[in-house]
Design an enzyme around this catalytic site. Sequence first.
Site, PDB file in Angstrom:
ATOM      1  N   PRO A 214      31.509  40.289  37.029  1.00 32.95           N
ATOM      2  CG  PRO A 214      33.285  39.396  38.259  1.00 32.95           C
ATOM      3  CD  PRO A 214      32.506  40.654  38.045  1.00 32.95           C
ATOM      4  CG  ASP A 392      30.157  40.961  41.808  1.00 30.91           C
ATOM      5  OD1 ASP A 392      31.183  40.455  41.334  1.00 30.91           O
ATOM      6  OD2 ASP A 392      30.013  42.196  41.961  1.00 30.91           O
ATOM      7  CG  HIS A 393      33.348  34.423  40.708  1.00 32.39           C
ATOM      8  ND1 HIS A 393      33.907  34.159  41.939  1.00 32.39           N
ATOM      9  CD2 HIS A 393      33.486  33.279  39.990  1.00 32.39           C
ATOM     10  CE1 HIS A 393      34.359  32.909  41.961  1.00 32.39           C
ATOM     11  NE2 HIS A 393      34.114  32.357  40.788  1.00 32.39           N
ATOM     12  NE  ARG A 394      32.851  42.970  40.744  1.00 30.96           N
ATOM     13  CZ  ARG A 394      32.378  44.213  40.639  1.00 30.96           C
ATOM     14  NH1 ARG A 394      33.172  45.189  40.235  1.00 30.96           N
ATOM     15  NH2 ARG A 394      31.116  44.479  40.942  1.00 30.96           N
ATOM     16  CB  ALA A 396      30.139  35.514  46.934  1.00 28.14           C
TER      17      ALA A 396
END
Length: 423
Positions: A214, A392-394, A396
């Site tokens: 994401p 990567d929003h998973r 951070a």
Amino acid sequence: MNEVKLHDIGEGITEGEITHFHVSPGDSVKIDQPLVEVQTDKVTAELPSPVAGTVKEILASEGDVVTVGTTIILIEKEGSTTETPSNKETGENRPKQDSPKEKKEQSSNAVQTMTRLTRRVLAAPYTRKIARENQVDIEQVNGSGPGGRVTEEDVYQYMNGGQIQTDAESVSEEASTTPVPQAVHPKVEASEIPFKGRRKQIAQKMTQSLYTIPHVSHFDEVDLTNLLDLKKSLKDADPDGSKGMNVSLAAFFVKAIQLAMRDYPIFNAKLDEENEVIRLEGEVNMGLATDADDGLIVPVVKNVEQKSIATINREMKELIQKAKTNKLKPSDMKGGTFTISNVGPLGSTGATPIINHPEVGLMAFHKTKKMPVVINDEIVIRSIMNVSMTFDHRVADGATAVAFTNRFMHYIENPAAMTLELI
């Protein structure tokens, strides 16, 4: 009979495209003599001969895509014999007389081999492939790239009548018998570009990254004025005052990112979903997104945390040069933990880059321009560069990404603070 196969060179490579044969059937070869040039999505490599002997058969063609383990060439080892028992018993060991047809084929092979050895122009394998598939003699194409290198655009321009042969005698003869033609814009015909090799591998990796990670990007502006002043002072003189150092801005960017990772190591990590753990990397290995003739490639500067800015600068220039001339080794592209993309020289003002999976971040540097800014309630002219940080929003969150970018900007806007960290 010895088989020359496409062997596994690691990095998940499963196939390669044959771009050029250096030998033909009947040629004598030495140990380690280059036989065939193969291009994978990461590197162009030459397969050497494992023995000294004679090329008996070539089992593939230029342009073929072969998988790892495929036999490409058969070589009869020097000293072996193909005589049958009946030949030995009857004493028929005289050299076989070639038929006229065989002599013609051998002559043709010899001409082809000599042509390959003497008529080589500067061009990437992908560019050569485009020329072959469109029946263009690449020797007739004028190269517009560095050192006369032929690019894809040169080939297409030649196909559409946009290049003129520069043979001095023909030009002189035509000039004396025909009027000078008026400039015309040739019609661009519809054509196809093969979707395989490195281009296909790039597409697969980008698709994997985009649909796995994401992506979130945020943008900021960083003041390069002080860093540009430092760069100029380094170029003007070295410690003994005789010759300066030309250090690229990207070398400072790499070091500033590495220093910022001391406080925000989450961006030097990889997500292991299977074991449900985020692994923080012990080394900072910086990938350099590089635009080569036949597609994007990412060489890696290893152990940035242990290197000075001068060393980083030297290694970056060496890797980028190797990338643009298809001389990178698989080891040059292994182990990246973070990637940068310096697109500012091309004129970009902003972008949302795709992360180099399985890394968790990528920082891109865009156009720098002078503009008025307010400092201490006064309007001054400063050199401002746009920056984009994709993560990567998973792994951070946005606030952490902004804080990391701010720390990077702190070092860039205050180069003295960067040098203090190196002491």
